[in-house]
Design a protein around this motif. Sequence first.
Motif, mmCIF file in Angstrom:
data_model
loop_
_atom_site.group_PDB
_atom_site.id
_atom_site.type_symbol
_atom_site.label_atom_id
_atom_site.label_comp_id
_atom_site.label_asym_id
_atom_site.label_seq_id
_atom_site.Cartn_x
_atom_site.Cartn_y
_atom_site.Cartn_z
ATOM 1 N N ALA A 43 0.830 -1.358 -0.095
ATOM 2 C CA ALA A 43 -0.059 0.036 -0.052
ATOM 3 C C ALA A 43 1.003 1.309 0.018
ATOM 4 N N ALA A 44 0.440 2.062 -0.903
ATOM 5 C CA ALA A 44 1.374 3.454 -1.118
ATOM 6 C C ALA A 44 0.182 4.524 -0.925
ATOM 7 N N PRO A 45 0.787 5.494 -0.331
ATOM 8 C CA PRO A 45 -0.035 6.807 -0.053
ATOM 9 C C PRO A 45 -0.613 7.367 -1.204
ATOM 10 N N PRO A 46 -1.910 7.906 -1.173
ATOM 11 C CA PRO A 46 -2.316 8.356 -2.508
ATOM 12 C C PRO A 46 -1.785 9.213 -3.186
ATOM 13 N N LYS A 47 -0.899 10.271 -2.617
ATOM 14 C CA LYS A 47 0.276 10.992 -3.201
ATOM 15 C C LYS A 47 1.794 10.928 -2.658
ATOM 16 N N LEU A 48 2.683 10.813 -3.558
ATOM 17 C CA LEU A 48 4.066 10.657 -3.186
ATOM 18 C C LEU A 48 4.695 12.080 -2.903
ATOM 19 N N THR A 49 5.199 12.197 -1.590
ATOM 20 C CA THR A 49 5.625 13.622 -1.432
ATOM 21 C C THR A 49 7.365 13.345 -1.222
ATOM 22 N N ARG A 50 8.149 14.163 -1.525
ATOM 23 C CA ARG A 50 9.498 14.146 -1.122
ATOM 24 C C ARG A 50 10.111 15.456 -1.737
ATOM 25 N N LEU A 61 11.440 6.504 -8.483
ATOM 26 C CA LEU A 61 12.319 6.942 -7.650
ATOM 27 C C LEU A 61 11.693 7.530 -6.413
ATOM 28 N N MET A 62 10.277 8.166 -6.947
ATOM 29 C CA MET A 62 9.507 8.713 -5.462
ATOM 30 C C MET A 62 8.971 7.402 -4.454
ATOM 31 N N ARG A 63 8.801 6.484 -5.184
ATOM 32 C CA ARG A 63 8.171 5.289 -4.451
ATOM 33 C C ARG A 63 9.395 4.344 -3.635
ATOM 34 N N GLY A 76 11.530 5.815 -1.930
ATOM 35 C CA GLY A 76 11.777 6.561 -0.359
ATOM 36 C C GLY A 76 13.060 6.890 0.059
ATOM 37 N N GLY A 77 13.875 7.393 -1.143
ATOM 38 C CA GLY A 77 15.047 7.988 -0.840
ATOM 39 C C GLY A 77 16.549 6.858 -1.107
ATOM 40 N N ALA A 78 15.766 5.582 -1.329
ATOM 41 C CA ALA A 78 17.028 4.613 -1.902
ATOM 42 C C ALA A 78 17.309 4.725 -3.188
ATOM 43 N N VAL A 79 18.319 4.158 -3.634
ATOM 44 C CA VAL A 79 18.946 4.127 -4.941
ATOM 45 C C VAL A 79 18.028 2.990 -5.796
ATOM 46 N N VAL A 80 17.807 3.635 -6.720
ATOM 47 C CA VAL A 80 17.228 2.597 -8.039
ATOM 48 C C VAL A 80 18.099 2.612 -9.180
ATOM 49 N N SER A 81 18.387 1.561 -9.533
ATOM 50 C CA SER A 81 19.302 1.232 -10.805
ATOM 51 C C SER A 81 18.729 1.452 -12.025
ATOM 52 N N ALA A 82 19.491 1.812 -13.127
ATOM 53 C CA ALA A 82 19.063 1.883 -14.386
ATOM 54 C C ALA A 82 18.141 0.649 -14.809
ATOM 55 N N GLU A 83 18.784 -0.476 -14.302
ATOM 56 C CA GLU A 83 18.282 -1.795 -14.797
ATOM 57 C C GLU A 83 16.961 -2.049 -14.336
ATOM 58 N N GLU A 84 16.411 -1.591 -12.882
ATOM 59 C CA GLU A 84 15.520 -1.596 -12.510
ATOM 60 C C GLU A 84 14.354 -0.500 -13.117
ATOM 61 N N LEU A 85 14.807 0.672 -13.407
ATOM 62 C CA LEU A 85 14.112 1.442 -14.055
ATOM 63 C C LEU A 85 13.679 1.049 -15.342
ATOM 64 N N PRO A 87 27.358 7.050 -8.803
ATOM 65 C CA PRO A 87 27.998 6.590 -9.867
ATOM 66 C C PRO A 87 28.242 5.232 -9.800
ATOM 67 N N GLY A 88 27.869 4.326 -10.866
ATOM 68 C CA GLY A 88 27.952 2.971 -10.896
ATOM 69 C C GLY A 88 26.809 2.248 -10.145
ATOM 70 N N VAL A 89 25.861 2.772 -9.829
ATOM 71 C CA VAL A 89 24.819 2.429 -8.970
ATOM 72 C C VAL A 89 23.516 2.525 -9.343
ATOM 73 N N GLY A 90 22.934 3.889 -9.740
ATOM 74 C CA GLY A 90 21.676 4.349 -10.260
ATOM 75 C C GLY A 90 21.499 5.622 -9.796
ATOM 76 N N TYR A 91 20.303 5.869 -9.423
ATOM 77 C CA TYR A 91 19.667 7.365 -8.984
ATOM 78 C C TYR A 91 18.757 6.978 -8.049
ATOM 79 N N GLN A 92 18.614 8.543 -7.362
ATOM 80 C CA GLN A 92 17.888 8.589 -6.179
ATOM 81 C C GLN A 92 17.418 10.017 -5.965
ATOM 82 N N ILE A 93 16.371 10.202 -5.162
ATOM 83 C CA ILE A 93 15.766 11.417 -4.809
ATOM 84 C C ILE A 93 15.984 11.345 -3.166
ATOM 85 N N ARG A 94 16.915 12.225 -2.527
ATOM 86 C CA ARG A 94 17.211 12.163 -1.224
ATOM 87 C C ARG A 94 16.062 12.944 -0.430
#
Length: 218
Positions: free
Chosen positions: A122-129, A161-163, A165-174, A211-218
Amino acid sequence: MRVLVVEDEKLLADAVAEWLRREAFAVDVAYDGDAALERLGVNDYDVVVLDRDLPVVHGDDVCRAIVEGGGETRVLMLTAAAAVRDRVAGLALGADDYLIKPFALVELSARVHALTRRARPAAPPKLTRAGLVVDPARHEVYRDGRYVALSRKEFAVLAELMRAGGAVVSAEELLERAWDEHIDPFTNVVRVTVMKLRRKLGDPQIVETVPGVGYQIR
């Protein structure tokens, strides 16, 4: 969110796939049960839209394989049979929902959206960060109160990226979650999409590259 459409009527399968892509789903298509099992063995799907009367491998057997796999994939079963006993039989196999042909595409997409909510935690109706507000239901994004117009793929990448929650998401996962199986795994489409996303979101930049890992929104 990734969907597999399994339907032996090619025109119908392609029409359903195109409709769902407009809803920002990543969609793969199989025209028989054997091809569906091959794709299920390679990819993780949130929802499988499954015709019951399939050639090669029957839809009932595909449904059983999905259920016995023990994953979180949800099954929306399609059939031309309108009798109650047929619907009961389909649900008894482990299908999560049932839709009778002919059907309206808008109803099918509504049911798929509902099943994806059940397939994921379950996720909140809106994602905020970080000053961002992402509304998955309305496909709207705001930064510090300013509306940001995004393409479907840009929205899909940002939502993942918002889901996180600040963790790194790899390009492969995206790639797996926002594009279908026809995408070249060596493509730079993720990097290009993130670049466009950053430009539209504006400064200061909030989508960080690890670098070498992926992307994130802190």
